[in-house]
Design a protein around this motif. Structure first.
Motif, PDB file in Angstrom:
ATOM      1  N   PHE A  84      28.298  64.856   0.507  1.00 38.73           N
ATOM      2  CA  PHE A  84      26.874  65.071   0.213  1.00 38.73           C
ATOM      3  C   PHE A  84      25.988  63.990   0.846  1.00 38.73           C
ATOM      4  O   PHE A  84      26.371  62.820   0.900  1.00 38.73           O
ATOM      5  CB  PHE A  84      26.629  65.027  -1.302  1.00 38.73           C
ATOM      6  N   ILE A  85      24.809  64.454   1.282  1.00 40.99           N
ATOM      7  CA  ILE A  85      23.747  63.530   1.693  1.00 40.99           C
ATOM      8  C   ILE A  85      22.675  63.649   0.610  1.00 40.99           C
ATOM      9  O   ILE A  85      22.311  64.760   0.209  1.00 40.99           O
ATOM     10  CB  ILE A  85      23.150  63.938   3.062  1.00 40.99           C
ATOM     11  N   LEU A  86      22.191  62.519   0.142  1.00 39.96           N
ATOM     12  CA  LEU A  86      21.148  62.508  -0.883  1.00 39.96           C
ATOM     13  C   LEU A  86      19.824  62.138  -0.217  1.00 39.96           C
ATOM     14  O   LEU A  86      19.775  61.195   0.575  1.00 39.96           O
ATOM     15  CB  LEU A  86      21.519  61.466  -1.949  1.00 39.96           C
ATOM     16  N   ARG A  87      18.761  62.899  -0.499  1.00 40.70           N
ATOM     17  CA  ARG A  87      17.439  62.564   0.025  1.00 40.70           C
ATOM     18  C   ARG A  87      16.385  62.776  -1.051  1.00 40.70           C
ATOM     19  O   ARG A  87      16.563  63.611  -1.947  1.00 40.70           O
ATOM     20  CB  ARG A  87      17.081  63.430   1.238  1.00 40.70           C
ATOM     21  N   GLY A  88      15.304  62.048  -0.955  1.00 42.07           N
ATOM     22  CA  GLY A  88      14.193  62.210  -1.881  1.00 42.07           C
ATOM     23  C   GLY A  88      13.081  63.006  -1.221  1.00 42.07           C
ATOM     24  O   GLY A  88      12.874  62.903  -0.014  1.00 42.07           O
ATOM     25  N   LEU A  89      12.387  63.795  -2.005  1.00 42.25           N
ATOM     26  CA  LEU A  89      11.245  64.569  -1.485  1.00 42.25           C
ATOM     27  C   LEU A  89       9.983  64.139  -2.199  1.00 42.25           C
ATOM     28  O   LEU A  89       9.908  64.186  -3.427  1.00 42.25           O
ATOM     29  CB  LEU A  89      11.455  66.067  -1.722  1.00 42.25           C
ATOM     30  N   ARG A  90       8.983  63.738  -1.420  1.00 40.83           N
ATOM     31  CA  ARG A  90       7.724  63.283  -2.021  1.00 40.83           C
ATOM     32  C   ARG A  90       6.608  64.311  -1.900  1.00 40.83           C
ATOM     33  O   ARG A  90       5.744  64.377  -2.748  1.00 40.83           O
ATOM     34  CB  ARG A  90       7.244  61.999  -1.309  1.00 40.83           C
ATOM     35  N   ASN A  91       6.603  65.037  -0.825  1.00 40.51           N
ATOM     36  CA  ASN A  91       5.447  65.904  -0.519  1.00 40.51           C
ATOM     37  C   ASN A  91       5.856  66.983   0.482  1.00 40.51           C
ATOM     38  O   ASN A  91       6.971  66.975   0.993  1.00 40.51           O
ATOM     39  CB  ASN A  91       4.317  65.031   0.049  1.00 40.51           C
ATOM     40  N   PRO A  92       4.940  67.914   0.786  1.00 40.90           N
ATOM     41  CA  PRO A  92       5.283  68.997   1.727  1.00 40.90           C
ATOM     42  C   PRO A  92       5.700  68.478   3.106  1.00 40.90           C
ATOM     43  O   PRO A  92       6.555  69.077   3.758  1.00 40.90           O
ATOM     44  CB  PRO A  92       3.988  69.815   1.813  1.00 40.90           C
ATOM     45  N   ALA A  93       5.132  67.371   3.530  1.00 43.64           N
ATOM     46  CA  ALA A  93       5.506  66.828   4.848  1.00 43.64           C
ATOM     47  C   ALA A  93       6.975  66.402   4.842  1.00 43.64           C
ATOM     48  O   ALA A  93       7.730  66.686   5.781  1.00 43.64           O
ATOM     49  CB  ALA A  93       4.601  65.653   5.202  1.00 43.64           C
ATOM     50  N   ASP A  94       7.398  65.733   3.753  1.00 41.26           N
ATOM     51  CA  ASP A  94       8.818  65.361   3.614  1.00 41.26           C
ATOM     52  C   ASP A  94       9.671  66.621   3.661  1.00 41.26           C
ATOM     53  O   ASP A  94      10.703  66.658   4.317  1.00 41.26           O
ATOM     54  CB  ASP A  94       9.082  64.685   2.252  1.00 41.26           C
ATOM     55  N   PHE A  95       9.222  67.668   2.951  1.00 37.41           N
ATOM     56  CA  PHE A  95      10.011  68.891   2.868  1.00 37.41           C
ATOM     57  C   PHE A  95      10.226  69.509   4.244  1.00 37.41           C
ATOM     58  O   PHE A  95      11.351  69.838   4.623  1.00 37.41           O
ATOM     59  CB  PHE A  95       9.343  69.918   1.929  1.00 37.41           C
ATOM     60  N   GLU A  96       9.152  69.633   5.015  1.00 44.31           N
ATOM     61  CA  GLU A  96       9.261  70.253   6.346  1.00 44.31           C
ATOM     62  C   GLU A  96      10.229  69.467   7.231  1.00 44.31           C
ATOM     63  O   GLU A  96      11.068  70.042   7.917  1.00 44.31           O
ATOM     64  CB  GLU A  96       7.880  70.308   7.025  1.00 44.31           C
ATOM     65  N   PHE A  97      10.079  68.175   7.196  1.00 41.69           N
ATOM     66  CA  PHE A  97      10.915  67.298   8.019  1.00 41.69           C
ATOM     67  C   PHE A  97      12.373  67.365   7.570  1.00 41.69           C
ATOM     68  O   PHE A  97      13.291  67.566   8.370  1.00 41.69           O
ATOM     69  CB  PHE A  97      10.341  65.879   7.880  1.00 41.69           C
ATOM     70  N   GLU A  98      12.574  67.243   6.270  1.00 39.29           N
ATOM     71  CA  GLU A  98      13.936  67.200   5.714  1.00 39.29           C
ATOM     72  C   GLU A  98      14.652  68.544   5.845  1.00 39.29           C
ATOM     73  O   GLU A  98      15.866  68.589   5.999  1.00 39.29           O
ATOM     74  CB  GLU A  98      13.877  66.797   4.243  1.00 39.29           C
ATOM     75  N   LYS A  99      13.883  69.634   5.758  1.00 43.12           N
ATOM     76  CA  LYS A  99      14.465  70.974   5.849  1.00 43.12           C
ATOM     77  C   LYS A  99      15.154  71.155   7.212  1.00 43.12           C
ATOM     78  O   LYS A  99      16.298  71.607   7.284  1.00 43.12           O
ATOM     79  CB  LYS A  99      13.339  72.002   5.669  1.00 43.12           C
ATOM     80  N   ALA A 100      14.453  70.770   8.271  1.00 44.63           N
ATOM     81  CA  ALA A 100      15.021  70.939   9.614  1.00 44.63           C
ATOM     82  C   ALA A 100      16.267  70.072   9.790  1.00 44.63           C
ATOM     83  O   ALA A 100      17.274  70.525  10.351  1.00 44.63           O
ATOM     84  CB  ALA A 100      13.970  70.584  10.664  1.00 44.63           C
ATOM     85  N   ILE A 101      16.207  68.855   9.281  1.00 47.08           N
ATOM     86  CA  ILE A 101      17.363  67.958   9.418  1.00 47.08           C
ATOM     87  C   ILE A 101      18.541  68.486   8.604  1.00 47.08           C
ATOM     88  O   ILE A 101      19.675  68.548   9.093  1.00 47.08           O
ATOM     89  CB  ILE A 101      17.005  66.519   8.984  1.00 47.08           C
ATOM     90  N   ALA A 102      18.260  68.908   7.363  1.00 47.62           N
ATOM     91  CA  ALA A 102      19.344  69.382   6.492  1.00 47.62           C
ATOM     92  C   ALA A 102      19.990  70.645   7.078  1.00 47.62           C
ATOM     93  O   ALA A 102      21.214  70.798   7.065  1.00 47.62           O
ATOM     94  CB  ALA A 102      18.805  69.656   5.090  1.00 47.62           C
ATOM     95  N   GLN A 103      19.163  71.540   7.616  1.00 46.44           N
ATOM     96  CA  GLN A 103      19.719  72.777   8.185  1.00 46.44           C
ATOM     97  C   GLN A 103      20.515  72.483   9.458  1.00 46.44           C
ATOM     98  O   GLN A 103      21.551  73.097   9.702  1.00 46.44           O
ATOM     99  CB  GLN A 103      18.587  73.783   8.451  1.00 46.44           C
ATOM    100  N   THR A 104      20.037  71.530  10.243  1.00 44.12           N
ATOM    101  CA  THR A 104      20.779  71.134  11.447  1.00 44.12           C
ATOM    102  C   THR A 104      22.120  70.516  11.056  1.00 44.12           C
ATOM    103  O   THR A 104      23.172  70.866  11.616  1.00 44.12           O
ATOM    104  CB  THR A 104      19.946  70.118  12.281  1.00 44.12           C
ATOM    105  N   ASN A 105      22.075  69.622  10.070  1.00 47.90           N
ATOM    106  CA  ASN A 105      23.315  68.983   9.614  1.00 47.90           C
ATOM    107  C   ASN A 105      24.298  70.012   9.068  1.00 47.90           C
ATOM    108  O   ASN A 105      25.513  69.905   9.289  1.00 47.90           O
ATOM    109  CB  ASN A 105      23.014  67.931   8.541  1.00 47.90           C
ATOM    110  N   ARG A 106      23.763  71.004   8.396  1.00 47.33           N
ATOM    111  CA  ARG A 106      24.607  72.048   7.798  1.00 47.33           C
ATOM    112  C   ARG A 106      25.249  72.916   8.887  1.00 47.33           C
ATOM    113  O   ARG A 106      26.378  73.362   8.760  1.00 47.33           O
ATOM    114  CB  ARG A 106      23.733  72.891   6.853  1.00 47.33           C
TER     115      ARG A 106
END
Ligand code: ADP
Length: 150
Positions: A84-106
């Motif tokens: 598992f990778i753990l990440r924190g989400l603060r706002n929509p900008a974090d979500f957009e950025f993290e979504k692409a990274i998480a999907q790429t990693n997956r």
């Protein structure tokens, strides 16, 4: 053994980071706080200082381990046998950025990214704002754990 890697720059560790770590402790058997090192990035605190802030803050928490790494986070996770990778989400900008990274990693691995939503009272805290306050000789004690200010 449920092991998570919490990757980041932690320049420096803030109460936003500790909120995520503290809430993840009951969910995992071990959490590796993995400080990523990027030679092209300029940091305010050295790797040694950033590690020491986390080690001191979690000195009494055996589930929390501090390490450093270079390269892809998924390669590091494979190396330390973390599912598992753990990440924190603060706002929509974090979500957009993290979504692409998480999907790429997956796509590139079996590693799942687990997101925890920031607590309301720490959601506005960021290392970059803390650094700005430090540069301008302001008081950051309400935004960072004790280990960062002593
Ligand atoms: P990075 O450069 O990888 O974003 P950071 O040290 O800034 O490294 O952040 C590491 C992780 O901590 C990220 O998942 C980030 O979203 C999370 N984080 C940072 N500040 C907060 C906060 N105030 N509340 C919740 N999560 C946070």
């Amino acid at each position: 053994m449920k092991r998570a890697v919490f990757p980041g720059s932690f320049d420096p560790l803030t109460l936003g980071h500790t909120d995520i770590i503290d809430r993840a402790i009951p969910l995992f058997d071990e959490i590796i706080i993995a400080i990523g090192t990027n030679s092209s990035k300029k940091y305010m605190f050295s790797l040694k200082e950033r590690s020491a802030f986390i080690e001191k803050t979690y000195a009494n928490e055996p589930k929390v381990i501090v390490d450093t790494y270079q390269g892809l986070t998924i390669d590091y996770c494979t190396k330390v046998k973390s599912q598992f990778i753990l990440r924190g989400l603060r706002n929509p900008a974090d979500f957009e950025f993290e979504k692409a990274i998480a999907q790429t990693n997956r796509k590139m691995s079996e590693i799942e990214t687990i997101f925890l939503l920031t607590s309301a009272d720490t959601s506005y805290i960021s290392s970059s704002i803390v650094r700005d306050i430090i540069v301008n000789h302001g008081d950051v004690s309400m935004f960072v754990p004790k280990a960062v200010t002593v």
